[in-house]
Design a protein around this motif. Sequence first.
Motif, PDB file in Angstrom:
ATOM      1  N   GLU A  29       3.749   4.246  -4.980  1.00 41.60           N
ATOM      2  CA  GLU A  29       4.865   3.631  -5.695  1.00 41.60           C
ATOM      3  C   GLU A  29       6.200   4.309  -5.388  1.00 41.60           C
ATOM      4  O   GLU A  29       7.261   3.701  -5.536  1.00 41.60           O
ATOM      5  CB  GLU A  29       4.621   3.672  -7.210  1.00 41.60           C
ATOM      6  N   LYS A  30       6.163   5.575  -4.973  1.00 37.47           N
ATOM      7  CA  LYS A  30       7.401   6.298  -4.669  1.00 37.47           C
ATOM      8  C   LYS A  30       7.895   6.050  -3.245  1.00 37.47           C
ATOM      9  O   LYS A  30       8.917   6.595  -2.845  1.00 37.47           O
ATOM     10  CB  LYS A  30       7.188   7.800  -4.880  1.00 37.47           C
ATOM     11  N   SER A  31       7.161   5.248  -2.484  1.00 35.15           N
ATOM     12  CA  SER A  31       7.524   5.016  -1.083  1.00 35.15           C
ATOM     13  C   SER A  31       8.718   4.092  -0.933  1.00 35.15           C
ATOM     14  O   SER A  31       9.388   4.088   0.100  1.00 35.15           O
ATOM     15  CB  SER A  31       6.334   4.422  -0.322  1.00 35.15           C
ATOM     16  N   GLY A  32       8.996   3.273  -1.964  1.00 33.59           N
ATOM     17  CA  GLY A  32      10.079   2.297  -1.871  1.00 33.59           C
ATOM     18  C   GLY A  32       9.701   1.067  -1.073  1.00 33.59           C
ATOM     19  O   GLY A  32      10.573   0.267  -0.721  1.00 33.59           O
ATOM     20  N   LEU A  33       8.393   0.890  -0.793  1.00 37.12           N
ATOM     21  CA  LEU A  33       7.917  -0.243   0.001  1.00 37.12           C
ATOM     22  C   LEU A  33       7.050  -1.171  -0.842  1.00 37.12           C
ATOM     23  O   LEU A  33       6.416  -0.747  -1.819  1.00 37.12           O
ATOM     24  CB  LEU A  33       7.097   0.248   1.198  1.00 37.12           C
ATOM     25  N   LEU A  34       7.020  -2.432  -0.441  1.00 37.19           N
ATOM     26  CA  LEU A  34       6.144  -3.407  -1.082  1.00 37.19           C
ATOM     27  C   LEU A  34       4.700  -3.126  -0.664  1.00 37.19           C
ATOM     28  O   LEU A  34       4.411  -2.944   0.518  1.00 37.19           O
ATOM     29  CB  LEU A  34       6.546  -4.821  -0.663  1.00 37.19           C
ATOM     30  N   GLN A  35       3.806  -3.082  -1.639  1.00 42.51           N
ATOM     31  CA  GLN A  35       2.403  -2.799  -1.348  1.00 42.51           C
ATOM     32  C   GLN A  35       1.736  -3.996  -0.680  1.00 42.51           C
ATOM     33  O   GLN A  35       2.009  -5.148  -1.020  1.00 42.51           O
ATOM     34  CB  GLN A  35       1.664  -2.460  -2.643  1.00 42.51           C
TER      35      GLN A  35
END
Length: 384
Positions: free
Chosen positions: A250-256
């Motif tokens: 969730e901390k990656s800043g990307l859509l899963q």
Amino acid sequence: MSEASSDLEEVVGNADEILKKAELAICEELDTDLNEPDEAEKGIIMSAYNKVIHNICQEQSMINVIQNRYSASVEFKKQVEEWLNRRPDIKNLLSIKKTMKILKAQLRWKLVEKNNFEESDDYSEFEMMGIKEEIAYLRNRVLQEISKEQEEYEKLTSLVQKWFPELPLLYPEAGILNYMNSGGLLTRSLERDLLDAEPMKELSTKRPLVCSEIQGQKVLLKGYSVDVRSEAKVIERVAKYHRAWDQQKEKSGLLQLLFLLFCKSDPLVYLMVPYYPGASLGALQAVTPLTLEEALKVMKGVAQGLQTLHGANLVHGSLHGNNVFAVNRKQGIVGDFDFTKSEVKKIPVVTFSQNYIAKHNGVCSVRALLINIALSCETPVFVF
């Protein structure tokens, strides 16, 4: 009595003599220590000292080698015992696949029954409700079995990576290698036709896009046209993106990314992602623009997402208002991109449509810096 006295006097005399000798020896020793040794003695002492230190160092080095070899042998013995106690078994996986095959056949039959009943003259809302409940039950059972299948694949992947690299070659029918190459996303058990999918015509401008619900979560299925040559490349890019997300989640800043599934009837691959209705930056700015504080939080997430991608040597090349999400108006997420395109095919112009942030809030100037520049991870994208 006189004999005893003479013996005692002799002992005392001997003791005095011994003490005198001891005192003399101590004085000689002290005298020797206090006198400065000459160069020859110094050389002898230093040579002996260096030899002792050298031998001590050799001994310590040998002790360390023996300790390391002992530790390695103990660890090797432990691994061998663990390896001997492990038996790779794909029976559970094959059993799950068999159960899933039966459930999917029942689900297909119920879907056909539902379609036929809708066009029947004897249509009954009550009976239709019963059919829909059975379809929902079977669909949930299929999804539960898919979750079990994923767990078994994870166990087998761990065995392959640590103990049995030959496992995918011994059991090619299990599809372990395909699962590993896709980063755990690829599933051939889930099919688009089995889902209660609703076409998203307003968003399907470039590719087929449908909305569905998986275990209470709204999801989007994005369809990509692939052929035999491009299929492997798509899987490789999807896996690379997923691994970049998985490192920080969730901390990656990307859509899963949730699943990657193929369509049996068409040359399409579907990518399943979470659906955030009305949370795209374009939709929000058109209805209720972000405040200054909200915009800063969202843009921080976008910057984090780009940093995550560039850290994995990935180029996005498709940032726009409909592909950036402001979840709960505070969490910025960068959406996925077209995995069928290589970096050289991506348009080297990145911009937010109508400069949403600058237009509505004057928060920051979002403008593209790329003009006829080859797109890469080192290319500057925005100024804030």
